[in-house]
Enzyme design. Structure first.
Site, short mmCIF file in Angstrom:
data_model
loop_
_atom_site.label_atom_id
_atom_site.label_comp_id
_atom_site.label_asym_id
_atom_site.label_seq_id
_atom_site.Cartn_x
_atom_site.Cartn_y
_atom_site.Cartn_z
N GLY A 147 144.98 4.01 -3.34
CA GLY A 147 144.80 3.21 -4.56
C GLY A 147 145.42 1.82 -4.50
CD GLN A 148 147.80 2.06 -0.79
OE1 GLN A 148 146.66 2.46 -0.93
NE2 GLN A 148 148.72 2.73 -0.15
CD GLN A 149 145.81 -6.39 -6.41
OE1 GLN A 149 147.03 -6.34 -6.48
NE2 GLN A 149 145.09 -7.25 -7.09
#
Ligand code: G3D
Length: 187
Positions: free
Chosen positions: A69-71
């Site tokens: 879910g990291q940017q």
């Protein structure tokens, strides 16, 4: 929409369901998977990319896709939407400062992505073992800003949970299985 449901029905008959697990980084997605699979939660490492795990529950093989879910990874989420039967969105109850971003990403995913129309949606509000006081605020904001629109195209459940204690985890999985099974009778 009807065709989509026919296709989804066929796959569910084969007792296979693809479940996408999404949310901002650090929400607890991988720890939830470890809890579900009864694995050691201390060995959970951040997901860079994706991991697939299969859980058989209620006669259904749930293939759970845990997507990082990291940017920097969010622009690639759309690569995983094809053939998804169910979306689980994880919210971090301990990060109210990231709630704006979390809601915005959820809106982007579900309101702009045709391939997810008709999927069931579970929103797990995770980490309630230490963030219980934020549940009402999060539920109110979800209700006000997302759920009305979401319910037009999805069966939606919102369940507080804790990957650490297991609270709300079985309830959430029951919602997933019941929703998937309910589509056997949709046509
Ligand atoms: P992600 O997969 O969504 O990125 P992780 O998130 O599963 O890696 O979890 C991120 C951090 O939140 C981890 O802590 C993890 O232990 C913690 N966490 C996950 N679920 C819960 C929960 O239910 N309760 C509490 N209290 N913490 C949780 P670290 O310290 O390893 O970063």
């Amino acid at each position: 929409m009807v065709l989509l449901k026919v296709l989804r029905k066929q796959k569910i008959k084969e007792s296979q369901a693809r479940v996408l697990l999404l949310g901002l980084d650090n929400a607890g997605k991988s720890t939830l998977v470890a809890q579900i699979l009864d694995e050691d939660m201390r060995s959970v490492a951040p997901t860079f990319g994706f991991q697939i795990n299969t859980l058989t529950r209620d006669g259904i093989n749930l293939h759970i896709w845990d997507i990082g879910g990291q940017q920097s990874l969010r622009p690639f989420w759309h690569n995983y939407f094809e053939k998804t039967d169910f979306l689980i969105w994880v919210v971090d109850a301990c990060a109210p400062a990231r709630l704006d971003k979390c809601i915005q990403e959820l809106q982007t995913v579900l309101q702009q992505e045709d391939r997810l129309i008709g999927t069931g949606v579970l929103i797990w509000i995770n980490k309630v073992d230490i963030g219980r006081e934020n549940i009402s605020l999060i539920e109110e904001r979800l209700e006000k800003e997302v759920l009305g629109t979401l319910r037009e195209n999805h069966n939606v459940g919102v369940i507080p949970c804790s990957a650490f204690t297991g609270e709300g985890v079985n309830e959430g999985l029951d919602f997933v299985c019941d929703e998937i099974k309910s589509r056997l009778f949709v046509l």
